[in-house]
Design a protein around this motif. Structure first.
Motif, PDB file in Angstrom:
ATOM      1  N   GLU A  64       0.690  -1.060   0.055  1.00 55.10           N
ATOM      2  CA  GLU A  64      -0.063   0.124  -0.074  1.00 55.10           C
ATOM      3  C   GLU A  64       0.937   1.109   0.023  1.00 55.10           C
ATOM      4  O   GLU A  64       1.872   1.155   0.910  1.00 55.10           O
ATOM      5  CB  GLU A  64      -0.751   0.076   1.132  1.00 55.10           C
ATOM      6  CG  GLU A  64      -1.683   1.169   1.426  1.00 55.10           C
ATOM      7  CD  GLU A  64      -2.346   1.249   2.686  1.00 55.10           C
ATOM      8  OE1 GLU A  64      -3.070   2.033   2.873  1.00 55.10           O
ATOM      9  OE2 GLU A  64      -2.022   0.365   3.604  1.00 55.10           O
ATOM     10  N   ASN A  65       0.552   2.249  -0.811  1.00 59.17           N
ATOM     11  CA  ASN A  65       1.354   3.310  -0.994  1.00 59.17           C
ATOM     12  C   ASN A  65       0.798   4.299   0.264  1.00 59.17           C
ATOM     13  O   ASN A  65      -0.145   4.554   0.155  1.00 59.17           O
ATOM     14  CB  ASN A  65       1.056   4.090  -2.155  1.00 59.17           C
ATOM     15  CG  ASN A  65       2.035   5.375  -2.433  1.00 59.17           C
ATOM     16  OD1 ASN A  65       2.588   5.839  -1.690  1.00 59.17           O
ATOM     17  ND2 ASN A  65       2.269   5.663  -3.676  1.00 59.17           N
ATOM     18  N   ARG A  77       1.396  -5.373   3.065  1.00 56.17           N
ATOM     19  CA  ARG A  77       0.107  -5.309   3.504  1.00 56.17           C
ATOM     20  C   ARG A  77       0.115  -6.697   4.547  1.00 56.17           C
ATOM     21  O   ARG A  77      -0.636  -6.266   5.715  1.00 56.17           O
ATOM     22  CB  ARG A  77      -0.820  -5.652   2.459  1.00 56.17           C
ATOM     23  CG  ARG A  77      -1.177  -4.602   1.600  1.00 56.17           C
ATOM     24  CD  ARG A  77      -2.179  -4.922   0.458  1.00 56.17           C
ATOM     25  NE  ARG A  77      -2.275  -3.891  -0.533  1.00 56.17           N
ATOM     26  CZ  ARG A  77      -3.016  -2.923  -0.308  1.00 56.17           C
ATOM     27  NH1 ARG A  77      -3.859  -2.679   0.494  1.00 56.17           N
ATOM     28  NH2 ARG A  77      -3.113  -2.021  -1.278  1.00 56.17           N
TER      29      ARG A  77
END
Length: 223
Positions: A64-65, A77
């Motif tokens: 996840e950015n 994640r």
């Protein structure tokens, strides 16, 4: 509000514009830098670069950015590992649901961070023993200070106990000095490694103190 951002083993302290050069020089001697928070435009560009690196490495579904004004980052994640990304020399090495690793190259120094699911019943002693065995298999291995139990963080800090291994080995034909720190965090084995050319120079005492004090922040920040 000022914040501390740990990037590749260096403490980055967002500062104010026009900071005195002398202050920057003093902090640099301790392995620290004053940086300005990114503007909205800079952050948008950084997020694009982080997404591009995740696409290049084929790991976009696994990360996840989580970039913010203090820097480009992506969080694995499954484990929660946060990797610094978005700048030259920063990349994802590998990732799956059971492991992830990333790297930052800063001149001749290389920082590598890796997590993998801990074996059932794993303890700090067992994972440190395996790390030592693996290190001894590297070409040209020679102990340099050995293993020391260093991590008994302040209660309530959320940081894990860890052990530190220092050794020499040959990487790509060159002798390198490595500092490898290892611990168990929420069922994951976390390894942080710094490689530098072997110049026989003594490492910065402040840099060593910071590395001991901040081990595990890549797994505990932004949870």
């Amino acid at each position: 509000m000022r914040a501390w951002a740990i990037i590749a083993g260096v403490v980055m302290i967002p500062g104010v514009a026009g900071a005195q050069q002398s202050s920057k020089d003093v902090l640099a001697s301790f392995g620290m830098k004053i940086v300005e928070p990114m503007t909205a435009k800079e952050l948008a560009a950084t997020r694009v670069r982080v997404d591009a690196e995740l696409a290049r490495s084929g790991t976009a579904a696994l990360f996840e950015n989580v970039s913010d004004a203090n820097g480009g980052r992506a969080r694995h994640r499954a484990s929660g590992l946060v990797c610094p990304l978005g700048k030259k020399g920063q990349r994802v090495l590998a990732a799956s649901m059971d492991q992830a690793s990333c790297e930052t190259r800063d001149g001749s120094t290389v920082y590598k961070t890796k997590v993998e699911r801990a074996p059932e019943g794993a303890t700090l002693d067992t994972v440190a023993a395996k790390a030592l065995t693996d290190a001894q298999k590297e070409p040209g291995y020679a102990a340099s200070g050995g293993v020391s139990v260093t991590g008994h963080p302040r209660p309530g800090s959320g940081l894990p106990d860890h052990q530190t291994l220092r050794f020499l080995s040959r990487i790509d034909g060159h002798e390198r000095a490595s500092r490898l720190q290892i611990g168990v965090v929420r069922g994951w084995v976390l390894t942080e490694r710094r490689e530098t050319p072997n110049t026989n120079a003594q490492p910065s005492s402040m840099s060593e103190i910071l590395s001991e004090a901040t081990f595990g922040t890549s797994m505990t920040a932004q949870q």
